[in-house]
Write an enzyme that holds these catalytic residues in place. Structure first.
Site, PDB file in Angstrom:
ATOM      1  N   ALA A  21       0.831  -1.209   0.000  1.00  0.00           N
ATOM      2  CA  ALA A  21       0.000   0.000   0.000  1.00  0.00           C
ATOM      3  C   ALA A  21       0.862   1.254   0.000  1.00  0.00           C
ATOM      4  O   ALA A  21       0.652   2.176  -0.795  1.00  0.00           O
ATOM      5  CB  ALA A  21      -0.939  -0.010   1.213  1.00  0.00           C
ATOM      6  N   GLU A  44      10.455   2.449   6.412  1.00  0.00           N
ATOM      7  CA  GLU A  44      10.193   1.009   6.541  1.00  0.00           C
ATOM      8  C   GLU A  44      11.096   0.451   7.639  1.00  0.00           C
ATOM      9  O   GLU A  44      12.313   0.601   7.568  1.00  0.00           O
ATOM     10  CB  GLU A  44      10.468   0.307   5.196  1.00  0.00           C
ATOM     11  CG  GLU A  44      10.547  -1.212   5.266  1.00  0.00           C
ATOM     12  CD  GLU A  44       9.316  -1.879   5.881  1.00  0.00           C
ATOM     13  OE1 GLU A  44       8.180  -1.518   5.499  1.00  0.00           O
ATOM     14  OE2 GLU A  44       9.489  -2.752   6.759  1.00  0.00           O
ATOM     15  N   SER A  50       8.396  -3.310  -0.663  1.00  0.00           N
ATOM     16  CA  SER A  50       7.726  -3.669  -1.927  1.00  0.00           C
ATOM     17  C   SER A  50       7.856  -5.140  -2.292  1.00  0.00           C
ATOM     18  O   SER A  50       8.296  -5.480  -3.384  1.00  0.00           O
ATOM     19  CB  SER A  50       8.293  -2.842  -3.098  1.00  0.00           C
ATOM     20  OG  SER A  50       7.843  -1.534  -3.002  1.00  0.00           O
ATOM     21  N   CYS A  54       2.432 -12.635  -0.025  1.00  0.00           N
ATOM     22  CA  CYS A  54       1.622 -13.782  -0.465  1.00  0.00           C
ATOM     23  C   CYS A  54       2.477 -14.853  -1.115  1.00  0.00           C
ATOM     24  O   CYS A  54       2.037 -15.990  -1.272  1.00  0.00           O
ATOM     25  CB  CYS A  54       0.578 -13.355  -1.492  1.00  0.00           C
ATOM     26  SG  CYS A  54      -0.062 -11.715  -1.253  1.00  0.00           S
ATOM     27  N   ARG A  81      13.687   6.741  -8.484  1.00  0.00           N
ATOM     28  CA  ARG A  81      12.491   7.437  -8.958  1.00  0.00           C
ATOM     29  C   ARG A  81      12.142   8.635  -8.071  1.00  0.00           C
ATOM     30  O   ARG A  81      11.015   9.151  -8.124  1.00  0.00           O
ATOM     31  CB  ARG A  81      11.308   6.472  -8.963  1.00  0.00           C
ATOM     32  CG  ARG A  81      11.400   5.449 -10.085  1.00  0.00           C
ATOM     33  CD  ARG A  81      10.511   4.267  -9.803  1.00  0.00           C
ATOM     34  NE  ARG A  81      10.733   3.248 -10.818  1.00  0.00           N
ATOM     35  CZ  ARG A  81       9.833   2.956 -11.770  1.00  0.00           C
ATOM     36  NH1 ARG A  81       8.677   3.568 -11.823  1.00  0.00           N
ATOM     37  NH2 ARG A  81      10.113   2.035 -12.664  1.00  0.00           N
ATOM     38  N   ASP A 296      -3.211  -3.496   4.842  1.00  0.00           N
ATOM     39  CA  ASP A 296      -3.640  -4.392   5.912  1.00  0.00           C
ATOM     40  C   ASP A 296      -3.963  -3.696   7.233  1.00  0.00           C
ATOM     41  O   ASP A 296      -4.340  -4.365   8.198  1.00  0.00           O
ATOM     42  CB  ASP A 296      -2.551  -5.443   6.178  1.00  0.00           C
ATOM     43  CG  ASP A 296      -2.393  -6.422   5.023  1.00  0.00           C
ATOM     44  OD1 ASP A 296      -3.142  -6.314   4.038  1.00  0.00           O
ATOM     45  OD2 ASP A 296      -1.506  -7.299   5.119  1.00  0.00           O
ATOM     46  N   ASN A 318      -2.651  -3.019  -2.860  1.00  0.00           N
ATOM     47  CA  ASN A 318      -2.195  -2.364  -4.081  1.00  0.00           C
ATOM     48  C   ASN A 318      -3.218  -1.363  -4.600  1.00  0.00           C
ATOM     49  O   ASN A 318      -2.866  -0.268  -5.035  1.00  0.00           O
ATOM     50  CB  ASN A 318      -1.878  -3.402  -5.150  1.00  0.00           C
ATOM     51  CG  ASN A 318      -0.463  -3.921  -5.041  1.00  0.00           C
ATOM     52  OD1 ASN A 318       0.466  -3.298  -5.532  1.00  0.00           O
ATOM     53  ND2 ASN A 318      -0.289  -5.032  -4.346  1.00  0.00           N
TER      54      ASN A 318
END
Lengths: 464, 464
Positions: A21, A44, A50, A54, A81, A296, A318
């Site tokens: 997210a 983070e 990233s 899953c 970026r 989440d 996402n």
């Protein structure tokens, strides 16, 4: 030491949490606004950003060779970026009134405040750890993060025996059971519910139960783990329930996750009944113009029941990130809600659900009928046609589709998408009987199994 | 000699055509009304009833062992259920004013009239036979009926060489190309269109073209067969086009079908611009209270363009029969129309479409944008993730979904169902971007390919 405040020409977006997210939001905002317009800082606390959580069961199972395959974009790529992603940096406080967050460098312990114009909270979930003796023993593993996956693989590499106990039989539990079977383990799954996959009704969970036993997995339902026994070195030795003791060289916890919202709670942000952040459709935290949340750590609107639910799933995370980034970037997007679609597999058994189970419908005050049918994935005469069971719930009187559950082999799982779209559109089961679904013998019987179920459900509605 | 008129206590349903639509109608009417209430007589001119014509390519290809596997219900089974199915009996005239049909025993030539209270016309389709020298030569085969399939297999068993030419590259053409490849033939497909699969736009057909060549099929586009050359015994020897001659031991015609409505035309029943019968939503022939029609002899409403189309497809025929039988049986059902979904495969290449192609949209006066994306069937890191191309058409301004085409490997074809339901519901591509589709790494990337296409199409709508 404080970060400098944003310059007069640009505003600053701060993101807490560097996974799906958070980094989707950052990336999408960056697409719409260049570094001259919008500064982006993301924190983070872990070693990875990233990545696809899953995918961890498939890494453990050996289908995926290494964690780098699960990483969608490296920190360096994000930085290239123009996203200032700070790894191993944990946010310890959100000061909503002061529009700033306090972050701590996990290695050095150094702390500093960073002001924001927009804040994205994407703190994710934390696995539920049972409160019992031995829960933190060596050899007991969650599978929430890539760090967890690596720790579990280390245990497997060193394990003396080949006996695994999986606690919990939800989708993580069954996927981990498959992974450990693939690793050559003798697997016991200990489950609190009547049947595995409590996201299905028990009659459909029963089909999963039988298939898991057919795969050589020992399934122990209706019981609770009360203790994890350890050996002299503190390593797991057995899992104990009120009735039995299961020897174990490794234990995997798959009993679900809770929203990680301790920072948000401390900051006084609105949480729902499941402990997740509450947002509007633009994914803005309710009552806060410039605070956004997704993934989440949020609750989502269930479009079928009209109530908030908690679903930790990468595909939602996402989408949330995409919506937040679009809005922060000055364009407009919304996340209207979910219908509760989920698909998983254990070896070649595919398990899918969408919408409401019987107990969800009861809880929402809905009266309904059910229809269960057996059909095949392809025309019956075509090679490899495999059986499939479809259960459908429809509202009495109105005939509105309420939910679908599917258990079968190849071709069963993604058929649930038909129902997911029909639920989103508010279709009745009678309307569904006329759906123009793809037919050719290698793909479907002339009546697709979902249509067969819709016909039976429509009859049940008429007869009810 | 005339049949006795129905007794005072029962009415009589007469069905012309003993395949999917006709026998579904008969069976459903029988479920609702017993033999004391409704007499059912069905006429079938061929040797087989209630079979899957769609399965013929797989019988020829060897995946299905015999024609009996393709028969859903034998004439004896129909008779045991109280349906008087008369095989090898051809209806030669419909007397609408007199409410009777004239039928001829194909063997004896004996004719008789049978009165009806309700008539179901389910006369199916007839394959288009090119008007050229040699079109009826020995070794030239259609694949419309089980009798056709058997004749083709006889030719293959006796063929001296292993060179096959398939005329036409629609779904029957490509399926027959696959069947003949599986039989060890050297296959050439001669096609009038720019690319194979003219049910797709040429840019998507191009992908099929390349894949077919990859399978060792010679694909000759943009040309017309002008002659079939024969040897001294009158057996096919070569297929001739303006530019070349292709040696052939067997020729399969797959250039499409037309509605078989000569009886209906002679009876003055209303036909549409494609030559099919026109019905209302209950599948009643327009203007005729007690005459019904369904299957390959009718035109259907295209829900996307709002115009009548002709689509010969078993899944529609079965639905038509079900609707007719329900109405004749005294209950109520409708067939609202189609969105034009079709799926087929050639070896492991899956080809799917729904809604409008570019030229259909132009023809319907719609302005639209297109978006084409490449994605994968599973998470990119999961084993056997295979590439998939999705093309999406959306209306300008409104953003309404108009059509989807998908070409890929395993898991590509049935994804078109997502779009089929969205088309039926009249969704916009922007609404589709939020669809809650099943996600897990073995089933889909975190953004399903259909969602990726919807996002790109939504952007194209905004930018248009």
């Amino acid at each position: 030491m404080d970060d400098t405040t944003p310059g007069s020409h640009s505003s600053r977006l701060v993101v807490i949490g560097g996974d799906a997210a958070g980094m989707s939001a950052a990336s999408q905002a960056r697409r719409l606004k260049g570094p001259g317009e919008l500064e982006i800082v993301a924190f983070e606390r872990g070693h990875y950003a990233s990545y696809s959580a899953c995918g961890i069961p498939y890494w453990v199972g050996g289908e995926v060779t290494g964690p780098e395959e699960l990483i969608a974009r490296t920190p360096e790529e994000h930085r290239a970026r123009g996203i200032d992603l700070r790894m191993r940096t944990e946010v310890t406080e959100i000061d909503v009134a002061g529009q700033r967050v306090r972050a701590r460098d996990v290695e050095s312990g150094a702390e500093s405040w960073t002001p924001y114009d927009h804040l994205v909270i994407a703190t994710g979930a934390r696995p539920i750890r049972p409160d019992m003796p031995g829960a933190d023993a060596s050899g007991v593993h969650g599978v929430q993060t890539l760090d967890d996956g690596r720790a579990l693989l280390d245990t497997l590499a060193r394990a003396r025996g080949r006996r695994a106990v999986v606690v919990g039989a939800g989708y993580i539990g069954v996927e981990m059971a498959e992974a450990l079977i693939n690793r050559g383990y003798e697997v016991t799954v200990v489950n609190r519910g009547r049947e595995p996959m409590s996201t299905l009704d028990p009659d459909m969970g029963r089909l999963v139960h039988r298939a898991m036993e057919g795969l050589g997995i020992r399934m122990v339902n209706d019981t609770e783990v009360t203790e994890v026994r350890t050996d002299a070195e503190g390593h797991v030795r057995a899992v104990v329930t009120p009735d039995a003791e299961y020897p174990a060289d490794v234990v995997v916890l798959g009993i679900g996750v809770r929203p990680e919202t301790s920072l948000a709670r401390a900051a006084g942000l609105p949480l729902g009944e499941h402990g997740g952040l509450l947002t509007d459709r633009a994914m803005r935290v309710r009552g806060h113009e410039n605070v956004w949340a997704g993934g989440d750590c949020v609750e989502v609107l269930d479009l079928v029941s009209g109530r908030e639910r908690y679903i930790a799933l990468g595909t939602h995370a996402n989408k949330h990130g995409q919506v937040i980034g679009t809005n922060v970037g000055g364009d407009y997007a919304t996340f209207p809600g979910v219908v509760g679609t989920a698909v998983s597999k254990v070896c070649d058994l595919e398990i899918a659900r969408t919408g409401l189970r019987e107990k969800d419908a009861h809880r929402a005050g809905l009266r309904f009928v059910t229809a269960t049918i057996e059909s095949t994935s392809r025309a019956g005469y075509y090679p490899d046609a495999s059986p499939m069971t479809v259960k459908m719930l429809a509202e009495r009187r109105t005939g509105r589709l309420l939910g679908v559950q599917i258990v079968g082999r190849e071709g069963a799982g993604k058929r649930v998408d038909i129902a997911a779209v029909a639920l989103t559109a508010g279709m009745t089961v009678d309307q569904m009987t006329a759906l123009d679904l793809g037919y050719a013998p290698p793909f479907s019987p002339v009546w697709d199994p979902v249509l067969v179920a819709a016909r039976k459900a429509a009859k049940a509605v008429r007869d009810s």
